[in-house]
Motif scaffolding. Structure first.
Motif, PDB file in Angstrom:
ATOM      1  N   UNK A   1      -1.301  -4.560  -5.138  1.00 53.90           N
ATOM      2  CA  UNK A   1      -0.821  -3.261  -4.662  1.00 53.90           C
ATOM      3  C   UNK A   1      -1.899  -2.218  -4.920  1.00 53.90           C
ATOM      4  N   UNK A   2      -1.841  -1.181  -4.126  1.00 54.35           N
ATOM      5  CA  UNK A   2      -2.791  -0.077  -4.282  1.00 54.35           C
ATOM      6  C   UNK A   2      -2.037   1.172  -4.715  1.00 54.35           C
ATOM      7  N   UNK A   3      -2.753   2.087  -5.389  1.00 65.54           N
ATOM      8  CA  UNK A   3      -4.089   1.880  -5.938  1.00 65.54           C
ATOM      9  C   UNK A   3      -4.043   0.978  -7.165  1.00 65.54           C
ATOM     10  N   UNK A   4      -5.177   0.376  -7.479  1.00 64.52           N
ATOM     11  CA  UNK A   4      -5.281  -0.455  -8.673  1.00 64.52           C
ATOM     12  C   UNK A   4      -5.548   0.478  -9.844  1.00 64.52           C
ATOM     13  N   UNK A   5      -4.676   0.418 -10.819  1.00 64.64           N
ATOM     14  CA  UNK A   5      -4.717   1.400 -11.883  1.00 64.64           C
ATOM     15  C   UNK A   5      -4.965   0.751 -13.232  1.00 64.64           C
ATOM     16  N   UNK A   6      -5.246   1.627 -14.179  1.00 63.22           N
ATOM     17  CA  UNK A   6      -5.495   1.201 -15.551  1.00 63.22           C
ATOM     18  C   UNK A   6      -4.416   0.244 -16.046  1.00 63.22           C
ATOM     19  N   UNK A   7      -3.164   0.596 -15.816  1.00 59.90           N
ATOM     20  CA  UNK A   7      -2.085  -0.227 -16.372  1.00 59.90           C
ATOM     21  C   UNK A   7      -2.020  -1.607 -15.733  1.00 59.90           C
TER      22      UNK A   7
ATOM     23  N   UNK B   1       0.859  -1.187   0.000  1.00 60.26           N
ATOM     24  CA  UNK B   1       0.000   0.000   0.000  1.00 60.26           C
ATOM     25  C   UNK B   1       0.894   1.235   0.000  1.00 60.26           C
ATOM     26  N   UNK B   2       0.463   2.292  -0.685  1.00 61.80           N
ATOM     27  CA  UNK B   2       1.333   3.450  -0.877  1.00 61.80           C
ATOM     28  C   UNK B   2       1.201   4.468   0.255  1.00 61.80           C
ATOM     29  N   UNK B   3       2.030   5.463   0.203  1.00 62.17           N
ATOM     30  CA  UNK B   3       1.818   6.637   1.055  1.00 62.17           C
ATOM     31  C   UNK B   3       0.512   7.303   0.613  1.00 62.17           C
ATOM     32  N   UNK B   4      -0.328   7.595   1.579  1.00 64.35           N
ATOM     33  CA  UNK B   4      -1.572   8.320   1.293  1.00 64.35           C
ATOM     34  C   UNK B   4      -1.667   9.512   2.236  1.00 64.35           C
ATOM     35  N   UNK B   5      -2.304  10.548   1.754  1.00 66.09           N
ATOM     36  CA  UNK B   5      -2.481  11.749   2.575  1.00 66.09           C
ATOM     37  C   UNK B   5      -3.955  12.000   2.875  1.00 66.09           C
ATOM     38  N   UNK B   6      -4.213  12.428   4.096  1.00 67.00           N
ATOM     39  CA  UNK B   6      -5.583  12.596   4.568  1.00 67.00           C
ATOM     40  C   UNK B   6      -6.357  13.609   3.728  1.00 67.00           C
TER      41      UNK B   6
END
Lengths: 735, 201, 324
Positions: free
Chosen positions: A723-729, A175-180
């Protein structure tokens, strides 16, 4: 009768729809000047000097604070240990975007312009930014969960069970760094009057802000007043008293003027924490009958340099108890980098960890050819095997069945890619939600006036979660009066102490205290009535008298509170009650639960993933207000949709600087991303979790959303994205 | 997103840190001192200061601004009209949405001086004599918010959207409300509020 | 934002005259003010284009003429644009948000600057913003950036949707120089590739003002379509977009124009796709074969190789939609 559970309109709704709700930056304070932060452009090293001539010469500039002239702060008792720096106390640079100066000017325009002209010279050291390359240097948290428990746990023999099992999984989730990114940026107005400090600040914890500021400036907490009637969203990033609050107070002290300091949106990415990146290794196994044999969940969590504080995303705690599994081991490790200090972000640990666990469960179910819901039911835990206790209550099975029913889950085609409409691949996925029920000590004061109106006060917060409203309901029902007769005051450290609004604990902590204080005040009215010779109730037991509808009601007649008080020459009665956890935590495992069912539609050629349909069913114990509860539930699901498909903070590997520190490129859900959402609140009346049987609902609904969507994407495309986020690619290969 | 027409070759003028002219320094700059304390002073007038009058919610509001002052900052920091919110200051969140001559715009990317002569409507101007605008009432009833910070922008956008006629379906409402971010995730309730006020209106 | 003055010209002549003295034009301001707030742009003097008579939208049998100050939302909603140049309306409605479209102008849209995060933050090196300082994007966060027309000095992608739609329609821009002379420039000649001067983005002379955009009418324009692919369902810049216009009477492709956004250092025409279809029978296979050629010469960076695949698929989908 009674308002509890009903869909009452928010009592502060009128203020919010008219623009008259006053947030921290919006208080009118005479002689106000504006402060703007200057932040570093390197991630590691040392400040060697400042060129301030140009900035100082710019119009309106009053003061520039750097480590060279900053007030020296103390780290006395009360200062939150998690957030010690950067407070301009030295010249060391530990991350990119660290505060290095504060510019104060007479207008906001001028402060912003001058801040852009502060020149900083650095000696640059090599920065550590790539967590994944440093896993072999991970370390054990020094104070995991504030020392409340060890970072690791183990029962049975997961390795042997894994080796022997029929179906095995050994994978890594990221999971990636995410910001509130609450919509209201962090903001503080600070004013000194002599040695008394008043701050209006956007915070989830006025009491923590009070003690931290007192500690920094060598004051007694009684000399510091913190005011925050409205918070424009927090999600965890306003839980700590981050350095800008203290720096605003410092600037006010140094200029002798009230100072307003509002973070820019870009500064929100380096000033008040974030959800750290996690790398989670999952080893899991099951037998042919679908019975879970082992779970091993090893979580690595990105950290700042350790001297900034400590935060560990506790990803594996749900793994310990959620399923009936005889062999379980979990661990938590930190990896130090040159990034800012991470912090709690909505369902810290659960949101990220349950993405991994609930994806893994889906993967195992597929391996043993079981429906994922049936697999979960097969491994349903009737007791908490980790704590060795019964659940205080657990209506998860009802969440599963009612959610599945509403969604129409049984029509799901078992095979991936089995549901298609033209170019569109349709996928159905589900996952479990769980979040602990937390409770802390809270104090509430109640005053019943002669006219029957009731004032209830507590130094708690309303983050938009509905505190004003539900506490008014609890008071109204306890005293048998309409909600409109109650006024609830919060957000002022001068009020009785309440805990930080975090961990979904506000309702479980404060609501019982509201009820207790109302009971205590009502008891005083009963005592008054019994001791009133005219009423002839002297021999009655107190329980024979009821306080409701603005009166004390006995077996034979009623007396209005006004009349009762008038006879005693009083204009009100009041009572203060403290309420806190009992022994429930020793006796029970305390958790809220839920289930998510989601339909995604994936364009087979273009890879665009859209959420088309959503059903969430939740066990939150006793709901207090169906309307504000639903808002929390859809809000948590929306936050989870962002986590699943959109949100990721991009850090430049070379410089450790965030590349998308704005909300055009840090992509959060907009209206068009969110379909109709059906929410179900399953019935669960209990009083073992706490006296009101309330479990909190702020974080629960986001737990499991990302996994449900990932599982739906797998069902749609046959591609397992870990892994997140799940993206088009990630799904382009599915065409 | 759109920008200005610009003089053509974007050469050196864009690359360095071209300095702003420092006008009227003598009477307004107070040098900072290490000890930090300054004599209190009100914002000094500078050569850039302009006296303007804005028409806000039907009233003439006199203000002193600089050319660079945004309408958003003029409303919040000077006119004490703090109902209009600053979320991103870059046009990416919609919290600062107001109406200029009846059209919804983001006030963070509108210069205050360029709003002169236009009818500005903010959230404070929607209710008439204390009676909520139907869209405000619908937001309150449908709980179209939690923290309330994006709410004024959502409501201003929703009122405009209804005027524009983009209410044919929930999908259309969602698309035409997508300039207003709600981090609390009240979107379904906001759509319900808009749908409801259209049906009642 | 650094301080600036704002000049209000009383006509085109005084506007360009002010520009000759170093002023900068401000149209809608929606990009310029973002850049100014980030200290990326530091104009001393702005020239307000709003008072100028540049907002007219005129549709004749032969052409569409859009004043440079026409608002995006007005152009998108104009009945003639919707009916006869749908790709223009669609590209505008896929841009930004309703509020920003109410402010943004046609001229400004064409001159908006890249969304590359390295360009928009003065804390980074960037050859486009500070020539010679380097391009950290090439080895850095480049998922959103260009794969076509890039150089060793810059891989920024052009952000405009409208420009992609306009270049397939053979649009041209009407210009007025500081000395009052006017000229017309094919839009395809307006934007420059980065090469070793990525800070030089257009072929405009100093102070030259876009006064209008003109677009010829055509059968192909009436059957045109804009497709935008993005992570978020709305209000996001393109990962990849495709604009197509087709005239395929009697089953044969007479006229075909194809361009892409989100992939190029400038709005990117795809002649390789057009040539493969022009004069050929319009069949599903012909469309697929032609779309497979899209993106000749692409040079992906570390994170955006998928855009090659996505580009071909987006072009195919747009062709399919326009010819359906």
């Amino acid at each position: 009768m009674g308002s509890i559970g009903k869909p009452i309109d928010r009592v502060d709704g009128h203020l919010k729809v008219t623009g008259h709700a006053t947030y921290a930056a919006e208080f009118t304070v005479p002689d106000l000047v504006h402060a703007v932060l200057v932040q570093s452009t390197i991630a590691a090293g040392r400040i060697t000097g400042f060129d301030l001539a140009e900035a100082k010469s710019m119009p309106g500039v009053l003061l520039i604070i750097t480590p060279d002239n900053a007030l020296r702060l103390t780290q006395a008792k009360g200062v939150q240990q998690a957030v010690k720096a950067p407070l301009l106390q030295d010249r060391d640079i530990l991350f990119n975007g660290q505060h290095v100066a504060v510019v104060v000017a007479d207008t906001l325009d001028r402060a912003l312009a001058a801040a852009a002209r502060v020149r900083v010279r650095y000696q640059r050291d090599e920065a550590v930014t790539d967590m994944d390359a440093m896993l072999d240097q991970a370390y054990v948290p020094k104070s995991f969960r504030n020392g409340a428990r060890p970072a690791d746990s183990r029962r049975g023999d997961p390795e042997a069970a894994h080796d022997a099992a029929f179906a095995k999984l050994d994978v890594t989730y990221i999971t990636p760094i995410e910001h509130h990114n609450p919509m209201e940026p962090h903001a503080t107005i600070a004013r000194w009057q002599g040695d008394k400090l008043t701050v209006w600040t956007s915070t989830q914890g006025i009491s923590g802000a009070q003690t931290t500021l007192a500690g920094h400036f060598g004051l007694d907490p009684s000399q510091v007043r913190v005011i925050c009637p409205f918070v424009g969203g927090g999600f965890g990033c306003k839980g700590n008293t981050w350095p800008p609050v203290t720096l605003a107070a410092m600037a006010a002290k140094m200029t002798g003027r009230p100072v307003k300091l509002v973070l820019t949106r870009a500064q929100m990415f380096t000033s008040n924490g974030y959800r750290p990146r996690t790398v989670q290794k999952l080893r899991a196994s099951a037998e042919t009958d679908g019975s879970l044999q082992s779970l091993r969940h090893d979580g690595f969590s990105l950290m700042s340099q350790p001297n900034l504080g400590e935060f560990c995303e506790p990803v594996a705690l749900s793994t310990e108890f959620l399923y009936a599994c005889p062999n379980v081991a979990v661990s938590h490790r930190l990896v130090a980098t040159n990034m800012p200090l991470p912090t709690y972000m909505r369902a810290p640990g659960e949101a990220s960890g349950m993405f991994a666990l609930e994806s893994a469960i889906d993967e195992l179910a597929a391996q043993v050819r079981m429906d994922p819901l049936a697999f979960r039911m097969r491994n349903y835990a009737e007791n908490d095997a980790h704590e060795g206790k019964p659940y205080a209550s657990k209506a998860l099975m009802a969440c599963y069945t009612q959610g599945a029913q509403a969604f129409g889950w049984k029509a799901r085609g078992a095979a991936p890619r089995s549901m298609r409409e033209g170019n569109v691949l349709i996928g159905w996925g589900m996952a479990t939600a769980t979040y602990p029920t937390n409770r802390q000590k809270a104090t509430v004061r109640v005053r019943i006036a002669a006219d029957g109106s009731v004032l209830v006060q507590s130094g708690t917060q309303d983050l938009g979660t509905g505190t004003y409203t539900v506490m008014s309901q609890v008071a109204a029902d306890t005293l048998g009066i309409p909600v409109s007769r109650v006024r609830f005051e919060l957000g002022d450290s001068a009020l009785p102490h309440a805990p930080v609004s975090g961990g979904s604990s506000t309702v479980p902590s404060v609501a019982p205290a509201v009820a207790a204080a109302c009971e205590a005040a009502a008891g005083k009215l009963r005592d008054l009535a019994r001791s009133d010779p005219h009423l002839g109730w002297g021999d009655l037991d107190a329980s024979a008298l009821q306080v409701r509808e603005g009166a004390v009601i006995g077996p034979d007649r009623r007396i209005a509170i006004a009349a009762l008080l008038a006879r005693r020459g009083q204009s009100f009665v009041d009572a203060t009650s403290e309420s806190g956890p009992g022994d429930e935590k020793k006796r029970f495992s305390l958790h809220a639960f839920g289930s998510h069912f989601v339909e995604v539609r994936v364009d087979a050629d273009l890879g665009e993933i859209r959420v088309a349909r959503y059903v969430g069913a939740f066990d939150v114990g006793q709901p207090l207000n169906a309307k504000t509860l639903r808002s929390q539930l859809i809000g948590g699901i929306t936050y989870g949709i962002g986590m699943a498909l959109l949100e990721e903070t991009h850090v430049d590997g070379e410089t450790g600087r965030i590349v998308n520190a704005n909300i055009a490129e840090y992509v959060v859900p907009v209206h068009a991303d969110i379909p109709a959402i059906e929410t179900i609140v399953v019935e669960n009346a209990e009083s073992r979790s706490n006296p009101l049987g309330v479990k909190g609902a702020g974080e629960l609904p986001m737990v499991g959303v990302a996994a449900a969507i990932a599982n739906a994407v797998y069902h749609a495309t046959g591609m397992r994205v870990r892994k997140l986020p799940i993206r088009i690619e990630d799904v382009l290969g599915s065409a | 997103m759109s920008t200005v027409s610009r003089r053509g070759v974007l050469g050196a003028t864009l690359t360095g840190l071209a300095l702003a002219p420092q006008r009227g320094q003598a009477d307004e700059t107070t040098p900072a001192s290490p000890s930090g304390t300054q004599a209190p002073s009100s914002p000094a007038r500078s050569a850039e200061a302009l006296d303007i009058v804005l028409q806000v919610n039907g009233s003439a509001v006199p203000l002193t601004v600089e050319p660079r002052t945004t309408l958003l900052d003029a409303l919040r920091e000077q006119a004490q009209l703090t109902g209009t919110k600053k979320g991103c200051d870059h046009g990416s969140c919609g919290a600062c949405t107001v109406h200029l001559d009846g059209r919804r715009v983001v006030s963070c990317l509108t210069l205050a001086v360029r709003a002169q002569g236009k009818a500005i409507t903010t959230i404070e101007g929607l209710a008439v004599n204390g009676t909520l605008h139907p869209v405000q009432a619908a937001f309150a009833e449908q709980d179209g918010f939690q923290c309330g910070y994006c709410t004024p922008g959502q409501i201003m956008s929703a009122v405009a959207l209804i005027d524009e006629g983009h209410t044919g379906s929930d999908a259309e409402i969602r698309e035409w409300m997508s300039g207003n971010i709600c981090r609390c995730g009240a979107y379904p309730n906001i759509v319900a509020a808009i749908r409801g006020s259209v049906q009642e209106g | 934002m650094q301080a600036f003055t704002l000049t209000t010209p009383d006509g085109l002549e005084s506007a360009t005259a002010a520009a000759a003295q170093g002023g900068r034009y401000i149209g809608g301001g929606t990009d310029l003010l973002q850049l100014a707030k980030n200290d990326v742009e530091t104009p001393d003097r702005l020239i307000d284009l709003e008072p100028l008579p540049l907002t007219e939208i005129t549709a004749t049998d032969d052409a569409l003429r859009l004043g440079a100050m026409a608002r995006m939302s007005d152009v998108a909603a104009h009945p003639a644009v919707v009916a006869r140049w749908p790709v223009i309306s669609q590209s505008l409605l896929a841009s930004a948000s309703p509020q920003v479209r109410n402010m943004g102008t046609i001229g400004g849209n064409l001159l908006q600057r890249t969304r590359c995060g390295y360009f928009r933050d003065t804390g980074f090196a960037c050859n486009k913003r500070a020539p010679g300082s380097g391009c950290p994007a090439i080895q850095g966060e480049n998922r959103m950036l260009a794969i076509l027309g890039t150089s060793d000095h810059c891989i920024a992608s052009h952000p405009s949707d409208l420009a992609v739609a306009l270049i397939i329609l053979d649009a041209s821009v009407e210009l007025r120089a500081t000395d009052g002379t006017t000229r017309t420039l094919p839009l395809s000649d307006l934007h420059r590739l980065p090469g070793d001067t990525p800070h030089v983005e257009t072929t405009l002379a100093p102070g030259e003002l876009i006064t209008a955009v003109s677009v010829p009418a055509s059968r192909a324009a009436m059957r045109s379509h804009y497709l935008k692919v993005r992570d978020r369902a709305s209000f996001e810049f393109a990962l990849v977009s495709a604009a197509v216009a087709v005239d395929a009477g009697a089953g044969t492709v007479h006229d075909i124009r194809v361009a892409a956004g989100g992939v190029g250092a400038k709005p990117w025409r795809l002649p390789e796709v057009e040539e493969a279809l022009r004069g050929r029978p319009l069949t599903p296979k012909a469309l697929a074969d032609a779309a497979a050629l899209a993106g000749q010469g692409a040079k992906p960076a570390s994170q955006n190789g998928f855009k090659q695949v996505l580009l071909r698929r987006a072009v195919l989908r747009a062709l399919q939609t326009a010819t359906a």
